[in-house]
Design a protein around this motif. Structure first.
Motif, PDB file in Angstrom:
ATOM      1  N   MET A 142       0.925  -1.404   0.046  1.00 13.37           N
ATOM      2  CA  MET A 142      -0.107  -0.068   0.076  1.00 13.37           C
ATOM      3  C   MET A 142       0.866   1.297   0.049  1.00 13.37           C
ATOM      4  SD  MET A 142      -2.865   1.362   0.059  1.00 13.37           S
ATOM      5  CE  MET A 142      -4.129  -0.018   0.191  1.00 13.37           C
ATOM      6  N   LEU A 143       0.463   2.189  -0.765  1.00 14.26           N
ATOM      7  CA  LEU A 143       1.483   3.436  -0.927  1.00 14.26           C
ATOM      8  C   LEU A 143       0.849   4.377   0.347  1.00 14.26           C
ATOM      9  CD1 LEU A 143       3.027   5.265  -2.522  1.00 14.26           C
ATOM     10  CD2 LEU A 143       1.226   6.072  -4.039  1.00 14.26           C
ATOM     11  N   LYS A 144       1.877   4.908   1.117  1.00  9.90           N
ATOM     12  CA  LYS A 144       1.687   5.560   1.972  1.00  9.90           C
ATOM     13  C   LYS A 144       2.937   6.495   2.420  1.00  9.90           C
ATOM     14  CE  LYS A 144      -1.139   2.075   5.008  1.00  9.90           C
ATOM     15  NZ  LYS A 144      -1.085   1.347   6.272  1.00  9.90           N
ATOM     16  N   ASN A 145       4.246   6.237   2.184  1.00 14.25           N
ATOM     17  CA  ASN A 145       5.294   6.858   2.490  1.00 14.25           C
ATOM     18  C   ASN A 145       5.880   7.404   1.332  1.00 14.25           C
ATOM     19  OD1 ASN A 145       7.826   7.750   3.342  1.00 14.25           O
ATOM     20  ND2 ASN A 145       7.560   6.752   5.280  1.00 14.25           N
ATOM     21  N   VAL A 146       5.836   8.838   1.045  1.00 20.07           N
ATOM     22  CA  VAL A 146       6.354   9.150  -0.330  1.00 20.07           C
ATOM     23  C   VAL A 146       7.357  10.073  -0.012  1.00 20.07           C
ATOM     24  CG1 VAL A 146       5.854  10.451  -2.399  1.00 20.07           C
ATOM     25  CG2 VAL A 146       4.132   8.777  -1.395  1.00 20.07           C
ATOM     26  N   ALA A 147       8.720  10.066  -0.798  1.00 21.10           N
ATOM     27  CA  ALA A 147       9.745  11.042  -0.649  1.00 21.10           C
ATOM     28  C   ALA A 147      10.255  11.514  -1.829  1.00 21.10           C
ATOM     29  CB  ALA A 147      10.802  10.497  -0.054  1.00 21.10           C
ATOM     30  N   VAL A 148      10.542  12.818  -2.146  1.00 14.85           N
ATOM     31  CA  VAL A 148      11.111  13.290  -3.480  1.00 14.85           C
ATOM     32  C   VAL A 148      12.339  13.727  -3.129  1.00 14.85           C
ATOM     33  CG1 VAL A 148      10.556  15.101  -4.986  1.00 14.85           C
ATOM     34  CG2 VAL A 148       8.623  14.343  -3.608  1.00 14.85           C
ATOM     35  N   ALA A 149      13.169  13.078  -4.021  1.00 14.88           N
ATOM     36  CA  ALA A 149      14.622  13.377  -4.281  1.00 14.88           C
ATOM     37  C   ALA A 149      15.118  14.587  -5.016  1.00 14.88           C
ATOM     38  CB  ALA A 149      15.457  12.089  -4.244  1.00 14.88           C
ATOM     39  N   LEU A 150      15.757  15.499  -4.418  1.00 12.12           N
ATOM     40  CA  LEU A 150      16.165  16.620  -5.150  1.00 12.12           C
ATOM     41  C   LEU A 150      17.480  16.803  -5.274  1.00 12.12           C
ATOM     42  CD1 LEU A 150      13.516  19.682  -3.929  1.00 12.12           C
ATOM     43  CD2 LEU A 150      13.392  17.852  -5.746  1.00 12.12           C
ATOM     44  N   LEU A 151      17.949  17.437  -6.364  1.00 13.09           N
ATOM     45  CA  LEU A 151      19.507  17.704  -6.679  1.00 13.09           C
ATOM     46  C   LEU A 151      19.539  19.171  -6.840  1.00 13.09           C
ATOM     47  CD1 LEU A 151      20.245  14.629  -9.027  1.00 13.09           C
ATOM     48  CD2 LEU A 151      21.426  15.108  -6.559  1.00 13.09           C
ATOM     49  N   ASP A 152      20.602  19.649  -6.829  1.00 13.14           N
ATOM     50  CA  ASP A 152      20.827  21.157  -7.065  1.00 13.14           C
ATOM     51  C   ASP A 152      20.437  21.513  -8.724  1.00 13.14           C
ATOM     52  OD1 ASP A 152      21.888  23.247  -5.771  1.00 13.14           O
ATOM     53  OD2 ASP A 152      23.534  23.693  -7.137  1.00 13.14           O
ATOM     54  N   GLY A 153      19.788  22.497  -8.652  1.00  9.53           N
ATOM     55  CA  GLY A 153      18.987  23.055  -9.921  1.00  9.53           C
ATOM     56  C   GLY A 153      17.747  22.267 -10.208  1.00  9.53           C
ATOM     57  N   ALA A 154      16.891  22.062  -9.274  1.00 12.51           N
ATOM     58  CA  ALA A 154      15.843  21.399  -9.154  1.00 12.51           C
ATOM     59  C   ALA A 154      14.612  22.328  -9.857  1.00 12.51           C
ATOM     60  CB  ALA A 154      15.464  20.558  -7.849  1.00 12.51           C
ATOM     61  N   HIS A 155      13.659  21.881 -10.739  1.00 15.78           N
ATOM     62  CA  HIS A 155      12.733  22.613 -11.213  1.00 15.78           C
ATOM     63  C   HIS A 155      11.408  22.783 -10.202  1.00 15.78           C
ATOM     64  CE1 HIS A 155      14.131  22.309 -15.648  1.00 15.78           C
ATOM     65  NE2 HIS A 155      14.977  22.542 -14.905  1.00 15.78           N
ATOM     66  N   PRO A 156      11.192  23.736  -9.776  1.00 17.80           N
ATOM     67  CA  PRO A 156      10.064  24.033  -8.879  1.00 17.80           C
ATOM     68  C   PRO A 156       9.003  23.409  -9.322  1.00 17.80           C
ATOM     69  CG  PRO A 156      11.405  25.855  -8.771  1.00 17.80           C
ATOM     70  CD  PRO A 156      11.697  25.239  -9.878  1.00 17.80           C
ATOM     71  N   PHE A 157       8.457  23.511 -10.338  1.00 21.74           N
ATOM     72  CA  PHE A 157       7.171  23.424 -11.072  1.00 21.74           C
ATOM     73  C   PHE A 157       6.944  21.654 -11.060  1.00 21.74           C
ATOM     74  CE2 PHE A 157       3.525  22.380 -13.607  1.00 21.74           C
ATOM     75  CZ  PHE A 157       2.830  23.406 -13.399  1.00 21.74           C
ATOM     76  N   GLU A 158       8.120  21.005 -11.335  1.00 14.84           N
ATOM     77  CA  GLU A 158       7.888  19.502 -11.455  1.00 14.84           C
ATOM     78  C   GLU A 158       7.766  18.971  -9.983  1.00 14.84           C
ATOM     79  OE1 GLU A 158       9.450  21.129 -13.732  1.00 14.84           O
ATOM     80  OE2 GLU A 158       9.230  20.306 -15.572  1.00 14.84           O
ATOM     81  N   LEU A 159       8.405  19.639  -9.070  1.00 15.87           N
ATOM     82  CA  LEU A 159       8.389  19.267  -7.729  1.00 15.87           C
ATOM     83  C   LEU A 159       7.189  19.606  -7.172  1.00 15.87           C
ATOM     84  CD1 LEU A 159       9.448  18.849  -4.511  1.00 15.87           C
ATOM     85  CD2 LEU A 159      10.171  21.236  -4.771  1.00 15.87           C
ATOM     86  N   GLY A 160       6.616  20.895  -7.668  1.00 15.07           N
ATOM     87  CA  GLY A 160       5.268  20.950  -7.289  1.00 15.07           C
ATOM     88  C   GLY A 160       4.101  19.951  -7.595  1.00 15.07           C
ATOM     89  N   VAL A 161       4.393  19.277  -8.812  1.00 15.60           N
ATOM     90  CA  VAL A 161       3.445  18.249  -9.292  1.00 15.60           C
ATOM     91  C   VAL A 161       3.464  17.057  -8.358  1.00 15.60           C
ATOM     92  CG1 VAL A 161       3.310  16.623 -11.121  1.00 15.60           C
ATOM     93  CG2 VAL A 161       3.791  18.865 -11.817  1.00 15.60           C
TER      94      VAL A 161
END
Length: 321
Positions: free
Chosen positions: A1-20
């Motif tokens: 079951m999908l409960k725990n979500v993490a977003v991995a970012l690197l320098d230069g990340a695009h805010p919009f795609e993160l926002g999605v």
């Protein structure tokens, strides 16, 4: 079951795609009875990250250790992701996640991070049309599908451009929590509740130009006479070649067969007419050489993953169709 979500970012990340990813998985919608995910943004390049927007930085207290408990790790797009190197600890964390049964999902150029981790080897994957050639070159064992919106090759999910990231995220919600949850989240976001992954990216993708002029004049003639019937024998006679020699030269210089070249150019012309005119599908079928609306629908759906009327609605609104 999908409960725990993490977003991995690197320098230069695009805010919009993160926002999605944040919009689908990071919002608390418990007041509507929707699932609440244990959500975190994780940095692989230190506590403060730059973005591709001048003067816009982001900070997070979470390091890579947060990835170890995630059911889903999302990797959004970022500046220079296509050409940069990636921290080995991040790549190792992604591999460990897949090995223990978690999923990974990329948005746009985030797919290059998954490729560097070896997670695309032998798998089908999607990419933004601008990056398809480079992704195939850098990761030749990946099975890149150049036109689609997203690919679910569980446990690796990859998506093309920005909006396709929304489609991929909602697809995963639909898969895990059912269509009702996905549709309600989509309604809150005011986006289509479902676009199939196999639907084509809305781009014009002309076939490569011939590197020499052996069949160049015939190509120009074909492009101007798409509504007419054409056979290899007729085209070969125009080129003053035998049919076998013409077919071989055509393949060498265009990378495809005469039939496929004509078919693709007819679909491209149909796209333009659907976008820019009020002509009926029957009239467009005649102008593009398909002959009938049924034949146009069949070939258009096969090439674009969507019907002509649905394509027209997308670009011109419901009234146009």
């Amino acid at each position: 079951m999908l409960k725990n979500v993490a977003v991995a970012l690197l320098d230069g990340a695009h805010p919009f795609e993160l926002g999605v990813v944040c919009e689908v998985f990071g919002m608390d919608r418990s007041d509507e009875g929707l699932p609440v995910y244990d959500f975190a943004v994780v940095s692989a390049d230190g506590p403060t990250l730059t973005t591709h927007v001048p003067g816009f930085t982001m900070g997070t207290p979470h390091g890579l250790e947060r990835l170890e408990s995630a059911d889903l790790i999302a990797v959004p797009a970022g500046n220079e992701y296509v050409v940069r190197d990636y921290p080995r600890p991040l790549l190792d964390a992604l591999v460990r996640a897949v090995d223990r049964g978690a999923r990974v999902l990329s948005v746009c150029s985030g797919v290059f991070v998954l490729g560097a981790a070896g997670l695309l080897d032998g798998r089908r994957c999607a990419a933004h049309w601008l990056h398809v050639e480079e992704l195939s070159r850098r990761y030749p064992r990946a099975k890149v599908e150049p036109d689609v919106l997203y690919v679910d090759d569980d446990p690796v999910i990859t998506s093309a451009g920005t909006a396709a990231g929304i489609d991929a995220c909602l697809h995963l919600v639909r898969k895990e929590q059912g269509p009702e949850v996905a549709n309600r989240i989509a309604r809150r976001m005011v986006v289509p509740p479902h676009r199939d992954g196999g639907q084509a990216q809305y781009i014009e993708r002309p076939l490569p130009a011939a590197p020499c002029d052996t069949v160049g004049e015939v190509l120009a003639w074909m492009d101007q006479h798409l509504a007419e019937e054409m056979t290899v024998e007729q085209l070969a006679a125009r080129a003053l070649m035998s049919p076998r020699t013409f077919a071989r030269r055509f393949q060498q210089e265009t990378g495809t067969t005469p039939y496929r070249w004509i078919l693709r150019q007819r679909v491209l012309l149909a796209q333009r007419l659907l976008e820019a005119t009020d002509e009926t599908v029957d009239a467009i079928a005649s102008r593009t050489g398909f002959g009938s609306a049924a034949a146009l629908r069949h070939q258009f759906l096969r090439a674009m993953g969507i019907t002509p009327n649905a394509y027209r609605r997308t670009f011109r609104g419901p009234a146009a169709a």
